[in-house]
Motif scaffolding. Structure first.
Motif, PDB file in Angstrom:
ATOM      1  N   GLY A 266       0.786  -1.227   0.000  1.00 26.18           N
ATOM      2  CA  GLY A 266       0.000   0.000   0.000  1.00 26.18           C
ATOM      3  C   GLY A 266       0.818   1.277   0.000  1.00 26.18           C
ATOM      4  N   LYS A 267       2.149   1.174   0.065  1.00 32.88           N
ATOM      5  CA  LYS A 267       2.988   2.368   0.080  1.00 32.88           C
ATOM      6  C   LYS A 267       3.176   2.894  -1.340  1.00 32.88           C
ATOM      7  CE  LYS A 267       3.771   1.932   4.513  1.00 32.88           C
ATOM      8  NZ  LYS A 267       3.155   2.848   5.503  1.00 32.88           N
ATOM      9  N   ARG A 268       3.494   4.172  -1.401  1.00 32.51           N
ATOM     10  CA  ARG A 268       3.703   4.834  -2.683  1.00 32.51           C
ATOM     11  C   ARG A 268       5.202   5.025  -2.904  1.00 32.51           C
ATOM     12  NH1 ARG A 268       0.081   7.714  -5.732  1.00 32.51           N
ATOM     13  NH2 ARG A 268       0.958   9.233  -7.201  1.00 32.51           N
ATOM     14  N   PRO A 269       5.709   4.805  -4.124  1.00 35.06           N
ATOM     15  CA  PRO A 269       7.147   5.019  -4.380  1.00 35.06           C
ATOM     16  C   PRO A 269       7.547   6.469  -4.123  1.00 35.06           C
ATOM     17  CG  PRO A 269       6.116   3.803  -6.181  1.00 35.06           C
ATOM     18  CD  PRO A 269       5.005   4.294  -5.319  1.00 35.06           C
ATOM     19  N   THR A 270       8.808   6.677  -3.809  1.00 32.48           N
ATOM     20  CA  THR A 270       9.307   8.036  -3.599  1.00 32.48           C
ATOM     21  C   THR A 270       9.266   8.825  -4.905  1.00 32.48           C
ATOM     22  OG1 THR A 270      11.581   7.326  -3.998  1.00 32.48           O
ATOM     23  CG2 THR A 270      10.820   7.322  -1.728  1.00 32.48           C
ATOM     24  N   ASP A 271       9.088  10.125  -4.743  1.00 31.19           N
ATOM     25  CA  ASP A 271       9.104  11.065  -5.873  1.00 31.19           C
ATOM     26  C   ASP A 271       8.109  10.682  -6.969  1.00 31.19           C
ATOM     27  OD1 ASP A 271      10.890  13.095  -5.080  1.00 31.19           O
ATOM     28  OD2 ASP A 271      12.590  11.778  -5.464  1.00 31.19           O
ATOM     29  N   ALA A 272       6.926  10.206  -6.577  1.00 34.73           N
ATOM     30  CA  ALA A 272       5.868   9.863  -7.530  1.00 34.73           C
ATOM     31  C   ALA A 272       4.599  10.613  -7.130  1.00 34.73           C
ATOM     32  CB  ALA A 272       5.625   8.358  -7.546  1.00 34.73           C
ATOM     33  N   PRO A 273       4.460  11.884  -7.538  1.00 33.63           N
ATOM     34  CA  PRO A 273       3.298  12.677  -7.137  1.00 33.63           C
ATOM     35  C   PRO A 273       2.021  12.182  -7.816  1.00 33.63           C
ATOM     36  CG  PRO A 273       4.578  13.859  -8.774  1.00 33.63           C
ATOM     37  CD  PRO A 273       5.376  12.639  -8.408  1.00 33.63           C
ATOM     38  N   LYS A 274       0.876  12.417  -7.146  1.00 32.79           N
ATOM     39  CA  LYS A 274      -0.391  12.068  -7.782  1.00 32.79           C
ATOM     40  C   LYS A 274      -0.657  12.970  -8.985  1.00 32.79           C
ATOM     41  CE  LYS A 274      -3.015   9.846  -4.087  1.00 32.79           C
ATOM     42  NZ  LYS A 274      -4.264   9.856  -3.298  1.00 32.79           N
ATOM     43  N   TRP A 275      -0.318  14.247  -8.842  1.00 32.68           N
ATOM     44  CA  TRP A 275      -0.565  15.198  -9.924  1.00 32.68           C
ATOM     45  C   TRP A 275       0.734  15.905 -10.300  1.00 32.68           C
ATOM     46  CZ3 TRP A 275      -4.874  15.550 -12.768  1.00 32.68           C
ATOM     47  CH2 TRP A 275      -6.066  15.051 -12.239  1.00 32.68           C
TER      48      TRP A 275
END
Length: 691
Positions: free
Chosen positions: A586-595
């Motif tokens: 469930g974690k998000r990769p670093t430096d990957a913005p939604k927008w």
């Protein structure tokens, strides 16, 4: 005069270069709806053929050298900000890292130059580029090993029969300078021998400084020569050579706390002032293009790239819960790296008809021979804190290491692709690749398919759906003696993408609008993080995070909105997460913005004055894989203006650019101990001469 098939084929690829070097008179002749220097109609790297973007079942962005020149870009990172699907990562150690659709681009498999895989562990020489093609999604079918995000293909400038001589100089508020010469033309009266040479000398004074008060500096030289020779009306041979010498002080990035606040002053570099990197890169190659018949041609290419680097590190380590005034350890070393990339390809391209059905057919093969060697000598570690006198540079040299650490592998692939046109409305793109890698403890074979369906409601629009796969071989086990999981068995990394999109040309095909929905999954992802509290020589922990899933959409517009207004705009929404992983679920990769979003425009007040304005937005991003530290969203606004004059039959462009007009404070790419701090408002002046 009869035009040869080869000349006709090459005309499209050199048109942008010819326009870029046209005289004022020629510029006036093609001005308006015909002349459009923000938009091109094909990207050879996407299909390895001359298929137009409307016939490509894939999202592709092409950034022209006109935009690069208007922005006075000096690095590939500054160029790639024009595509919102690319977001910046760390800039430590004088190189740039990028994420495409949220996946980091590998130095070895994420970049191409003129269709050759290109080792990109350094800041690219963008002055020799005609355009940059961003090819999105897995592209293993045509190029072999590649990541799921896509590829960046750098297309170099080519010789033209027209004589050109351009000189330019630019300077910024810190005193950094760059001087460039670009000259070429026909060397024979028959114009069958043509050449182009480019020279660049750049000296950079950075705004960040070492703790002894010295500023970080960079000294770069670039030389390139390209020669074309028409063997006959149907055959051309091209020889190219370029060399980059790049020496710079090291800046491994700023340190931030758990609230994403910079520790200490924004200007502070934690490395010692004597730390440096010295890089020499050479590329030498030859290409041959032959029309066998009116409808069949063969292309062959070979490139040999040597990359040598000395890196003398102070290697600062950020302690946990560090605050300004605390001491931190540095572990200096002197290291020499030798990378050698030898690439080759052969393509047969033909157009034919069977039972009333048109085919654009490609069959080919490419190969890569990779070698890496390293020498390294360590010095004793020392502790340092702000206010102390800087320790002297240790008296060590990599040359005392008599045991070369090395690795090597080679691979080859055979690929086939067919663009089938059933009617003016319907097309089918089919392809596949067999790939084999030979490497000690890591021999791999793979087959990857690609399929796309295209529907053209009219001659200026395309609706498409595509499926593609990617494959990245790995060692059988993790080999890193400084890692907790050294010796861990590794599985292969595989990826697949499903994409649907639309491309629509407006205003007499002057403006391209596009949109794409994508769903990418990657299995077997490696994630490495530095240990907050290293123990002896164990400094990192690496895991295979299972599945990584990135879904989202992109929208873009590029070209001429009116005869005087030109635009390049894009936005991306990205839903990216690790899945099926006990640690990063469930974690998000670093430096990957939604927008993310980007905009660059030019408005021509008249034939003399043109104004530019741009805005670049990055949404909130995590600074660590655990998602505990969040970097704030930011918008950077840039402006510029060009004034054109003619002095004694010499065209002169005077340019003023202001980056970060509103002096916005922001954190760009990078994590807890290597983040890039955005520079405040900065001014750059340039004078460009065309003789």
């Amino acid at each position: 005069m009869k035009l040869s098939p080869l000349f006709i084929a090459l005309l499209a690829s050199t048109t942008a270069s010819v326009y870029a070097n046209a005289t004022d008179i020629e510029h006036i002749e093609v001005k308006g709806s015909y002349f459009n220097d923000y938009k091109v109609d094909n990207a050879n790297g996407a299909m390895r053929t001359s298929a137009s973007l409307l016939d490509t079942a894939q999202s592709v962005t092409v950034i022209t050298d006109t935009i690069v020149n208007e922005q006075l870009a000096t690095t590939l990172g500054e160029v790639l900000t024009n595509d919102a699907s690319l977001t910046p990562g760390s800039k430590q150690r004088n190189r740039e890292v990028f994420n495409l659709r949220g996946f980091e681009l590998s130095s070895s498999t994420g970049y191409l130059r003129d269709g050759h895989q290109h080792w990109s562990h350094y800041q690219q020489p963008i002055e020799i580029l005609q355009q940059v093609e961003v090819i999105k999604g897995p592209s293993s079918i045509l190029y072999g090993q590649s990541g799921p995000g896509g590829l960046v293909n750098m297309v170099t400038k080519k010789p033209t029969s027209q004589t050109l001589f351009k000189a330019s100089a630019d300077v910024d508020q810190h005193g950094s300078t760059r001087f460039m010469l670009d000259a070429g033309g026909a060397l024979t009266e028959s114009e069958d021998l043509r050449a182009r040479g480019i020279l660049v000398k750049q000296d950079v004074d950075y705004w960040r400084e070492y703790q002894n008060g010295e500023n970080r500096e960079r000294d770069r030289f670039l030389g390139a020569l390209i020669v074309d020779y028409d063997i006959s009306d149907n055959a051309l041979v091209r020889v190219h050579y370029d060399r980059t010498d790049d020496e710079a002080g090291l800046d491994t990035g700023a340190w931030i706390d758990s609230n994403a606040n910079v520790i200490g002053d924004d200007k502070t570099i934690r490395d010692m002032s004597w730390a440096f990197t010295d890089i020499t890169v050479e590329n030498l190659g030859v290409d041959l293009e032959v029309f066998l018949t009116e409808n069949w041609q063969v292309k062959l290419g070979y490139n040999e790239q040597t990359f040598e680097r000395q890196r003398f590190e102070s290697a600062p380590r950020k302690p946990s819960n560090f605050i300004e005034g605390d001491s931190y350890a540095s572990r200096p070393y002197d290291r020499f790296d030798d990378w050698q990339f030898k690439t080759a390809f052969v393509d047969f391209i033909g157009e034919f008809e069977t039972f009333g059905i048109q085919h654009q057919f490609l069959i080919g093969a490419n190969s890569l021979d990779y070698y890496y060697g390293q020498l390294k000598t360590n010095a004793e570690s020392f502790d340092f804190s702000a206010g102390q006198n800087e320790p002297f540079r240790p008296a060590i040299s990599y040359k005392t290491d008599d045991t070369v650490s090395s690795s090597a592998y080679d691979y080859y692939g055979i690929y086939m692709q067919d663009l089938i046109s059933f009617s003016p409305e319907w097309q089918l793109s089919l392809g596949g690749r067999y790939d084999k890698q030979s490497k000690e403890n890591s021999n791999n074979e793979s087959f990857v398919p690609k399929v796309g369906v295209l529907y053209h409601p009219n001659a200026s629009a395309t609706i498409y759906a595509s499926y593609s796969e990617g494959f990245e071989p790995q060692n059988e086990t993790l080999v890193n003696t400084n890692d907790v999981n050294n010796g861990m068995k590794l599985d292969a990394i595989t990826s697949e993408q499903k994409e649907i999109g639309i491309k629509w040309q407006l205003f007499d095909d002057r403006l391209m609008l596009s949109g794409a929905l994508f769903d990418i999954s990657k299995t077997g992802t490696l994630v490495s993080e530095d240990l907050v509290n290293p123990v002896d020589n164990i400094t990192s922990i690496t895991t295979q995070a299972g599945e990584q899933r990135h879904k989202g959409f992109e929208l873009a517009a590029q070209g001429a909105a009116t005869d005087r207004l030109f635009v390049m705009a894009s936005t991306m929404y990205l839903d990216a997460n690790y899945e099926r992983d006990a640690t990063l679920q469930g974690k998000r990769p670093t430096d990957a913005p939604k927008w993310s979003a980007s905009l660059w425009t030019r408005y021509e007040l008249n034939d003399v004055i043109a104004l530019n304005a741009g805005a670049f937005y990055e949404g909130e991003r995590f600074a660590d894989n655990a998602n505990t530290v969040t970097k704030d969203a930011y918008t950077r606004v840039d402006v510029g203006a060009t004034y054109k004059i003619n002095l004694n039959n010499t065209d002169v462009n005077l340019r003023l650019n202001i980056e970060n007009l509103f002096d916005t404070n922001y954190l760009a790419g990078g994590g807890l101990n290597n983040v890039t701090i955005g520079e405040g408002a900065s001014v750059r002046l340039a004078a460009q001469f065309s003789f």
